[in-house]
Design a protein around this motif. Structure first.
Motif, short mmCIF file in Angstrom:
data_model
loop_
_atom_site.label_atom_id
_atom_site.label_comp_id
_atom_site.label_asym_id
_atom_site.label_seq_id
_atom_site.Cartn_x
_atom_site.Cartn_y
_atom_site.Cartn_z
N LEU A 129 0.96 -1.35 0.02
CA LEU A 129 -0.10 0.01 -0.04
C LEU A 129 0.77 1.43 -0.02
N SER A 130 2.05 1.29 0.97
CA SER A 130 2.56 2.23 0.95
C SER A 130 3.55 2.82 -0.47
N SER A 131 3.83 1.66 -1.05
CA SER A 131 4.53 1.99 -2.51
C SER A 131 3.57 2.20 -3.44
N HIS A 132 2.45 1.84 -3.40
CA HIS A 132 1.35 2.01 -4.32
C HIS A 132 1.02 3.81 -4.37
N LEU A 133 0.93 4.24 -2.90
CA LEU A 133 0.58 5.49 -2.74
C LEU A 133 1.67 6.24 -2.89
N ALA A 134 2.78 6.11 -2.64
CA ALA A 134 4.19 6.77 -2.89
C ALA A 134 4.03 6.82 -4.62
N SER A 135 3.90 6.01 -5.24
CA SER A 135 4.01 6.06 -6.81
C SER A 135 3.01 6.95 -7.37
N HIS A 136 2.06 7.41 -6.48
CA HIS A 136 1.18 8.37 -7.02
C HIS A 136 1.27 9.54 -6.39
N GLY A 137 2.39 9.91 -5.69
CA GLY A 137 2.70 11.08 -5.24
C GLY A 137 2.26 11.26 -3.69
N PHE A 138 2.05 10.28 -2.96
CA PHE A 138 1.72 10.50 -1.48
C PHE A 138 2.86 10.07 -0.70
N PHE A 139 3.26 11.02 0.25
CA PHE A 139 4.45 10.47 1.19
C PHE A 139 3.85 9.60 2.31
N CYS A 140 4.43 8.60 2.46
CA CYS A 140 3.78 7.68 3.31
C CYS A 140 4.83 7.35 4.37
N LEU A 141 4.37 7.19 5.69
CA LEU A 141 5.15 7.10 6.93
C LEU A 141 4.70 5.65 7.45
N ARG A 142 5.32 4.72 7.70
CA ARG A 142 4.92 3.40 8.51
C ARG A 142 5.73 3.53 9.51
N PHE A 143 5.16 2.91 10.74
CA PHE A 143 5.72 2.88 11.91
C PHE A 143 5.01 1.81 12.80
N THR A 144 5.62 1.22 13.68
CA THR A 144 5.32 0.25 14.48
C THR A 144 5.37 0.34 16.15
N CYS A 145 4.66 -0.59 16.70
CA CYS A 145 4.74 -0.38 17.97
C CYS A 145 4.79 -2.00 18.52
N VAL A 163 -3.24 15.27 6.07
CA VAL A 163 -2.51 13.66 6.51
C VAL A 163 -3.87 12.83 6.65
N PHE A 164 -3.71 11.64 6.07
CA PHE A 164 -4.55 10.64 6.29
C PHE A 164 -3.98 9.69 7.40
N LEU A 165 -4.40 9.35 8.65
CA LEU A 165 -4.04 8.13 9.36
C LEU A 165 -4.57 7.15 8.84
N GLY A 166 -4.00 5.92 9.35
CA GLY A 166 -4.79 4.71 9.00
C GLY A 166 -3.92 3.54 9.87
N GLY A 167 -4.34 2.31 9.54
CA GLY A 167 -3.80 1.10 10.10
C GLY A 167 -4.47 -0.03 9.71
N ARG A 168 -3.84 -1.07 9.98
CA ARG A 168 -4.46 -2.27 9.64
C ARG A 168 -4.64 -3.06 11.20
N SER A 169 -5.92 -3.66 11.51
CA SER A 169 -6.25 -4.26 12.69
C SER A 169 -6.19 -3.11 13.68
N MET A 170 -5.36 -3.74 14.74
CA MET A 170 -5.32 -2.87 15.88
C MET A 170 -4.73 -1.68 15.59
N GLY A 171 -3.99 -1.43 14.44
CA GLY A 171 -3.30 -0.17 14.15
C GLY A 171 -4.37 0.58 13.80
N SER A 172 -5.45 0.33 12.90
CA SER A 172 -6.63 1.06 12.69
C SER A 172 -7.41 1.47 13.94
N ARG A 173 -7.42 0.59 15.01
CA ARG A 173 -8.01 0.90 16.17
C ARG A 173 -7.39 1.93 16.82
#
Length: 184
Positions: free
Chosen positions: A9-25, A55-65
């Motif tokens: 997803l981040s690669s796809h969005l970046a290829s369309h001009g969107f800066f993407c930051l992924r981080f983890t806990c 900015v758009f916030l997002g996550g998958r599963s608990m990250g979206s929560r």
């Protein structure tokens, strides 16, 4: 952070001009994750290195929560178009087989647009329950169902990359739709 889907997803969005930051806990503590998410958001907002808006916030599963919990604490005067929306992939609305204990309280306090991308066979997000929650939300929202996908977005008979492509396309389309509304 390094789940193949989030990297795709981040690669796809970046290829369309969107800066993407992924981080983890580390760990599954939701309070810790929300605190970390708030710290990252605060850093991005005050950084001299990055001048971000929309900015758009997002996550998958608990990250979206965790992202939803952060979104519901954004004050109206903080909004100033810095945060534009929320993307929830496989939002864990309930534990498996515990549909009577919904995790929906934060969703009702969000005011910015929300996109849910969920599997129609997700054992942690029963379709009719998410649709009922979405109807009660004050935020504009959209649900995109991946037919026959489970919580991991696996679909029997479909390649992982094919499912990723569908999800990535829908998320990009939604972000473009929201940002186009801003221009009107």
């Amino acid at each position: 952070m390094n789940l193949p889907h989030l990297m795709s997803l981040s690669s796809h969005l970046a290829s369309h001009g969107f800066f993407c930051l992924r981080f983890t806990c580390k760990g599954l503590n939701i309070v810790h994750r929300v605190k970390a998410y708030k710290s990252v958001l605060s850093y991005l907002k005050t950084s001299r290195e990055y001048k971000l808006v929309g900015v758009f916030l997002g996550g998958r599963s608990m990250g979206s929560r965790a992202a939803a919990a952060v979104m519901c604490h954004i004050e109206p005067d903080d909004a100033d178009d810095f945060v534009r929306g929320l993307i929830c992939i496989s939002y864990p609305l309930h534990h498996p087989k515990q549909q009577n204990k919904l995790r929906d309280e934060n969703l009702f306090r969000i005011k910015e647009p929300v996109l849910f991308v969920s599997g129609s066979a997700d054992e942690m997000c029963e379709k009719n329950l998410l649709e009922k929650v979405a109807q009660k939300m004050q935020a504009p929202n959209k649900i995109y169902w991946i037919e026959k996908a489970n919580h991991s977005m696996a679909v029997k008979g479909r390649s992982t990359n094919d499912v990723f492509k569908e999800i990535n396309t829908q998320i990009l389309f939604w972000i473009q739709e929201v940002t186009e509304m801003d221009k009107k």
